[in-house]
Each structure stands twice: as structure tokens, then as C-alpha cells.
Design a protein around this motif. Structure first.
Motif, PDB file in Angstrom:
ATOM      1  N   THR A   1       4.958  15.465  -5.433  1.00 22.72           N
ATOM      2  CA  THR A   1       5.612  14.159  -5.376  1.00 22.72           C
ATOM      3  C   THR A   1       6.269  13.799  -6.701  1.00 22.72           C
ATOM      4  O   THR A   1       7.366  13.221  -6.728  1.00 22.72           O
ATOM      5  CB  THR A   1       4.596  13.082  -4.961  1.00 22.72           C
ATOM      6  N   ALA A   2       5.624  14.132  -7.820  1.00 24.23           N
ATOM      7  CA  ALA A   2       6.217  13.842  -9.126  1.00 24.23           C
ATOM      8  C   ALA A   2       7.525  14.599  -9.302  1.00 24.23           C
ATOM      9  O   ALA A   2       8.520  14.046  -9.803  1.00 24.23           O
ATOM     10  CB  ALA A   2       5.233  14.208 -10.235  1.00 24.23           C
ATOM     11  N   ALA A   3       7.543  15.869  -8.888  1.00 24.15           N
ATOM     12  CA  ALA A   3       8.784  16.649  -8.984  1.00 24.15           C
ATOM     13  C   ALA A   3       9.857  16.080  -8.066  1.00 24.15           C
ATOM     14  O   ALA A   3      11.047  16.045  -8.412  1.00 24.15           O
ATOM     15  CB  ALA A   3       8.499  18.112  -8.639  1.00 24.15           C
ATOM     16  N   TRP A   4       9.446  15.652  -6.875  1.00 21.35           N
ATOM     17  CA  TRP A   4      10.380  15.023  -5.927  1.00 21.35           C
ATOM     18  C   TRP A   4      11.003  13.777  -6.557  1.00 21.35           C
ATOM     19  O   TRP A   4      12.214  13.566  -6.480  1.00 21.35           O
ATOM     20  CB  TRP A   4       9.626  14.668  -4.656  1.00 21.35           C
ATOM     21  N   ARG A   5      10.173  12.939  -7.173  1.00 13.86           N
ATOM     22  CA  ARG A   5      10.670  11.693  -7.774  1.00 13.86           C
ATOM     23  C   ARG A   5      11.649  11.976  -8.907  1.00 13.86           C
ATOM     24  O   ARG A   5      12.593  11.196  -9.133  1.00 13.86           O
ATOM     25  CB  ARG A   5       9.498  10.860  -8.303  1.00 13.86           C
ATOM     26  N   GLU A   6      11.448  13.056  -9.643  1.00 14.63           N
ATOM     27  CA  GLU A   6      12.380  13.395 -10.714  1.00 14.63           C
ATOM     28  C   GLU A   6      13.777  13.653 -10.161  1.00 14.63           C
ATOM     29  O   GLU A   6      14.777  13.303 -10.797  1.00 14.63           O
ATOM     30  CB  GLU A   6      11.878  14.629 -11.469  1.00 14.63           C
TER      31      GLU A   6
ATOM     32  N   ALA B   1      13.988  18.519  -2.718  1.00 16.65           N
ATOM     33  CA  ALA B   1      14.695  17.282  -3.062  1.00 16.65           C
ATOM     34  C   ALA B   1      16.154  17.564  -3.395  1.00 16.65           C
ATOM     35  O   ALA B   1      17.065  16.852  -2.957  1.00 16.65           O
ATOM     36  CB  ALA B   1      14.004  16.587  -4.213  1.00 16.65           C
ATOM     37  N   ALA B   2      16.388  18.632  -4.158  1.00 11.59           N
ATOM     38  CA  ALA B   2      17.760  18.977  -4.532  1.00 11.59           C
ATOM     39  C   ALA B   2      18.571  19.379  -3.312  1.00 11.59           C
ATOM     40  O   ALA B   2      19.765  19.073  -3.207  1.00 11.59           O
ATOM     41  CB  ALA B   2      17.742  20.110  -5.558  1.00 11.59           C
ATOM     42  N   ARG B   3      17.940  20.091  -2.383  1.00 10.96           N
ATOM     43  CA  ARG B   3      18.633  20.513  -1.171  1.00 10.96           C
ATOM     44  C   ARG B   3      19.121  19.315  -0.360  1.00 10.96           C
ATOM     45  O   ARG B   3      20.220  19.321   0.186  1.00 10.96           O
ATOM     46  CB  ARG B   3      17.692  21.364  -0.324  1.00 10.96           C
ATOM     47  N   LEU B   4      18.299  18.276  -0.308  1.00 18.54           N
ATOM     48  CA  LEU B   4      18.692  17.085   0.427  1.00 18.54           C
ATOM     49  C   LEU B   4      19.780  16.312  -0.296  1.00 18.54           C
ATOM     50  O   LEU B   4      20.539  15.562   0.312  1.00 18.54           O
ATOM     51  CB  LEU B   4      17.486  16.166   0.658  1.00 18.54           C
ATOM     52  N   GLY B   5      19.850  16.521  -1.620  1.00 16.10           N
ATOM     53  CA  GLY B   5      20.852  15.805  -2.392  1.00 16.10           C
ATOM     54  C   GLY B   5      22.200  16.485  -2.382  1.00 16.10           C
ATOM     55  O   GLY B   5      23.187  15.910  -2.846  1.00 16.10           O
ATOM     56  N   ASP B   6      22.256  17.720  -1.877  1.00 15.30           N
ATOM     57  CA  ASP B   6      23.528  18.449  -1.860  1.00 15.30           C
ATOM     58  C   ASP B   6      24.540  17.818  -0.901  1.00 15.30           C
ATOM     59  O   ASP B   6      24.164  17.307   0.125  1.00 15.30           O
ATOM     60  CB  ASP B   6      23.300  19.912  -1.466  1.00 15.30           C
TER      61      ASP B   6
ATOM     62  N   VAL C   1       9.031   6.923  -1.278  1.00 15.27           N
ATOM     63  CA  VAL C   1       7.822   7.702  -1.059  1.00 15.27           C
ATOM     64  C   VAL C   1       6.837   6.834  -0.288  1.00 15.27           C
ATOM     65  O   VAL C   1       6.463   5.747  -0.732  1.00 15.27           O
ATOM     66  CB  VAL C   1       7.174   8.176  -2.371  1.00 15.27           C
ATOM     67  N   ILE C   2       6.447   7.301   0.891  1.00 18.06           N
ATOM     68  CA  ILE C   2       5.420   6.631   1.691  1.00 18.06           C
ATOM     69  C   ILE C   2       4.134   7.417   1.498  1.00 18.06           C
ATOM     70  O   ILE C   2       4.085   8.614   1.776  1.00 18.06           O
ATOM     71  CB  ILE C   2       5.798   6.612   3.178  1.00 18.06           C
ATOM     72  N   HIS C   3       3.100   6.765   0.988  1.00 19.94           N
ATOM     73  CA  HIS C   3       1.832   7.464   0.725  1.00 19.94           C
ATOM     74  C   HIS C   3       0.755   6.953   1.674  1.00 19.94           C
ATOM     75  O   HIS C   3       0.483   5.759   1.726  1.00 19.94           O
ATOM     76  CB  HIS C   3       1.384   7.247  -0.721  1.00 19.94           C
ATOM     77  N   ARG C   4       0.161   7.870   2.411  1.00 13.70           N
ATOM     78  CA  ARG C   4      -0.976   7.549   3.273  1.00 13.70           C
ATOM     79  C   ARG C   4      -2.195   8.297   2.769  1.00 13.70           C
ATOM     80  O   ARG C   4      -2.198   9.521   2.695  1.00 13.70           O
ATOM     81  CB  ARG C   4      -0.702   7.929   4.728  1.00 13.70           C
ATOM     82  N   ASP C   5      -3.230   7.536   2.442  1.00 10.64           N
ATOM     83  CA  ASP C   5      -4.497   8.111   1.999  1.00 10.64           C
ATOM     84  C   ASP C   5      -5.473   7.982   3.156  1.00 10.64           C
ATOM     85  O   ASP C   5      -6.018   6.902   3.418  1.00 10.64           O
ATOM     86  CB  ASP C   5      -5.006   7.369   0.768  1.00 10.64           C
ATOM     87  N   LEU C   6      -5.702   9.077   3.856  1.00 10.07           N
ATOM     88  CA  LEU C   6      -6.506   9.041   5.078  1.00 10.07           C
ATOM     89  C   LEU C   6      -8.001   8.976   4.802  1.00 10.07           C
ATOM     90  O   LEU C   6      -8.794   8.810   5.743  1.00 10.07           O
ATOM     91  CB  LEU C   6      -6.195  10.270   5.936  1.00 10.07           C
ATOM     92  N   ALA C   7      -8.384   9.075   3.519  1.00 13.69           N
ATOM     93  CA  ALA C   7      -9.790   8.891   3.154  1.00 13.69           C
ATOM     94  C   ALA C   7     -10.042   7.450   2.720  1.00 13.69           C
ATOM     95  O   ALA C   7     -10.985   6.813   3.175  1.00 13.69           O
ATOM     96  CB  ALA C   7     -10.189   9.861   2.053  1.00 13.69           C
ATOM     97  N   ALA C   8      -9.178   6.922   1.850  1.00 11.42           N
ATOM     98  CA  ALA C   8      -9.346   5.553   1.374  1.00 11.42           C
ATOM     99  C   ALA C   8      -8.985   4.526   2.441  1.00 11.42           C
ATOM    100  O   ALA C   8      -9.578   3.443   2.502  1.00 11.42           O
ATOM    101  CB  ALA C   8      -8.488   5.331   0.130  1.00 11.42           C
ATOM    102  N   ASP C   9      -8.021   4.865   3.282  1.00 16.63           N
ATOM    103  CA  ASP C   9      -7.571   3.952   4.339  1.00 16.63           C
ATOM    104  C   ASP C   9      -7.506   4.741   5.650  1.00 16.63           C
ATOM    105  O   ASP C   9      -6.425   5.107   6.112  1.00 16.63           O
ATOM    106  CB  ASP C   9      -6.202   3.377   3.979  1.00 16.63           C
TER     107      ASP C   9
END
Length: 216
Positions: free
Chosen positions: A26-31, A211-216, A38-46
Motif C-alpha cells: 500500500t505504501a508503494a501504491w500511495r507513492e 499503480a503505474a500500469r493504471l496510470g498509463d 485506499v479502502i482498508h478493511r481490517d477483518l480482525a479489528a472490525d
């Protein structure tokens, strides 16, 4: 604007190896997509509740024909399916528990697998979507190991994600995660460290590339 759905199912919070790898992705994606979603689902905490009969069978009824009870029971299922449908890429943390997937992840899948929509239809709505699966495990299940053949996680997710949902899964496998805390596995610590670094590097590379592929 690109959207990433980030799902974690590990029970171990900040100590989780699968979470470390999904976070690297996810960090690389955000860069690459600093303005993306970014939609984050934590299936343990929630946790997602296990699907009940009302919600399950409502999936076979046209939305306009559902009873009030079916409509109410379908709200969460619709939300989970729409999150998956809206994502350009999914990164899925799926540690091996008791030779298979976590029950929280199974609950999520039971909601998202919808006959006539995401599966068993000519145009499944998740078809072609890339999903990066991080499947960590305490030992090793590779050929020649004592546990060879007992990994029922990767074959199951390969079948569900690729064959039934039409997605494009790729697996990242950090293994031997119990070596640093298990005296009997002390000799395997270097292999664990190599596996962890390889997994983190693969996650960063795939995060950037997708991420780069989607940005092309």
C-alpha cells in the motif's frame, strides 16, 4: 482516480508479518497515486459477521422484489461487494491458520461471492481484477517439507479468486515466521529473514508496477 482495496485478516496486529507486507504494498501504491483512494478493511479489528440465511438467499432475489427483512440484511453485503467492484486492485492479507484461511476472511468471501453477479454469470463483476494475496505461515509447506500437501489456503484461494470470480491472483509468501520465537526453529532464522525481505521487496515492486500500469 485509482482505488486500492486493502484487506487484512491477521489476528496479530502490529506483530503480523502479513500486515507488514500488505502495508509495504500500500505504501508503494500511495507513492505512485498520492491522490488515489485506499479502502482498508481490517477483518480482525472490525470483523464482518458471518452471512445468515436471509442475506444469502436475498442474493437470488431482484433488489426491487426483496422483502424489508431481505433489504435490511443485504445492506452490508452490498457494501462489501461494491467496495470490491470499485477497486482497481485488491491487496489481501491471508495468513495461514490451522492449514487454511482465517474465519474472518471466509466470512468476507461468503458475502462477496454472489451468484449471478460476481460468479456464475457470463460477465462476473470482479473478472480481470488484480488481487495480490499475502499468505504468511509459521512454517514451510514446500515440497520435501514435513507439511508438504497440508496447505489448504493457497489452493482454495486460487480456485475461488481465479476460477470462480475470474480475478487475477498473485501470491506473495513470507514463510517460517515462527522461527525467531521458536527455539527448535532457530537454525531456520536466516531462511525466515530472507523470505521476509523477498516478500517485502515483491510487495513494493508489485505495488509500484500495478499503480503505474493504471496510470498509463
Amino acid at each position: 482516480m485509482a482505488t486500492l482495496l486493502h484487506i487484512d485478516s491477521s489476528l496479530n496486529g502490529d506483530r503480523s508479518h502479513s500486515r507488514a507486507v500488505t502495508a509495504a504494498f500500500t505504501a508503494a501504491w500511495r507513492e505512485e497515486h498520492p491522490d488515489g483512494t485506499v479502502i482498508h478493511r481490517d477483518l480482525a479489528a472490525d470483523p464482518v459477521p458471518h452471512i445468515d440465511a436471509t442475506a444469502y438467499y436475498a442474493g437470488y432475489v431482484a433488489p426491487g422484489d426483496r422483502s424489508p427483512e431481505q433489504q435490511e440484511a443485504s445492506v452490508l453485503r452490498e457494501q462489501l461487494i461494491e467496495e470490491a467492484e470499485s477497486a482497481d486492485v485488491i491487496v489481501l492479507g491471508a495468513p495461514l491458520y490451522n492449514w487454511s484461511i482465517a474465519s474472518g476472511l471466509k466470512a468476507w468471501l461468503d458475502h462477496v461471492i454472489a451468484v449471478g453477479r460476481t460468479t456464475m454469470t457470463e460477465s462476473p463483476t470482479l473478472a480481470g481484477k488484480h488481487v495480490i494475496v499475502v499468505t504468511s505461515r509459521g512454517g514451510s509447506y514446500r515440497p520435501g517439507t514435513p507439511e508438504e500437501g497440508n496447505d489448504h489456503l493457497e489452493p482454495y484461494l486460487q480456485m475461488v479468486l481465479a476460477e470462480k470470480l475470474g480475478m487475477k491472483p498473485e501470491f506473495i509468501l513470507p514463510e517460517l515466521t515462527l522461527a525467531p520465537v521458536t527455539p527448535a526453529m532457530a537454525s531456520l532464522v536466516p531462511q525466515f529473514e530472507e523470505s521476509r525481505e523477498d516478500a517485502l521487496a515483491a510487495a513494493r515492486t508489485q505495488g509500484r508496477e500495478l499503480a503505474a500500469r493504471l496510470g498509463d
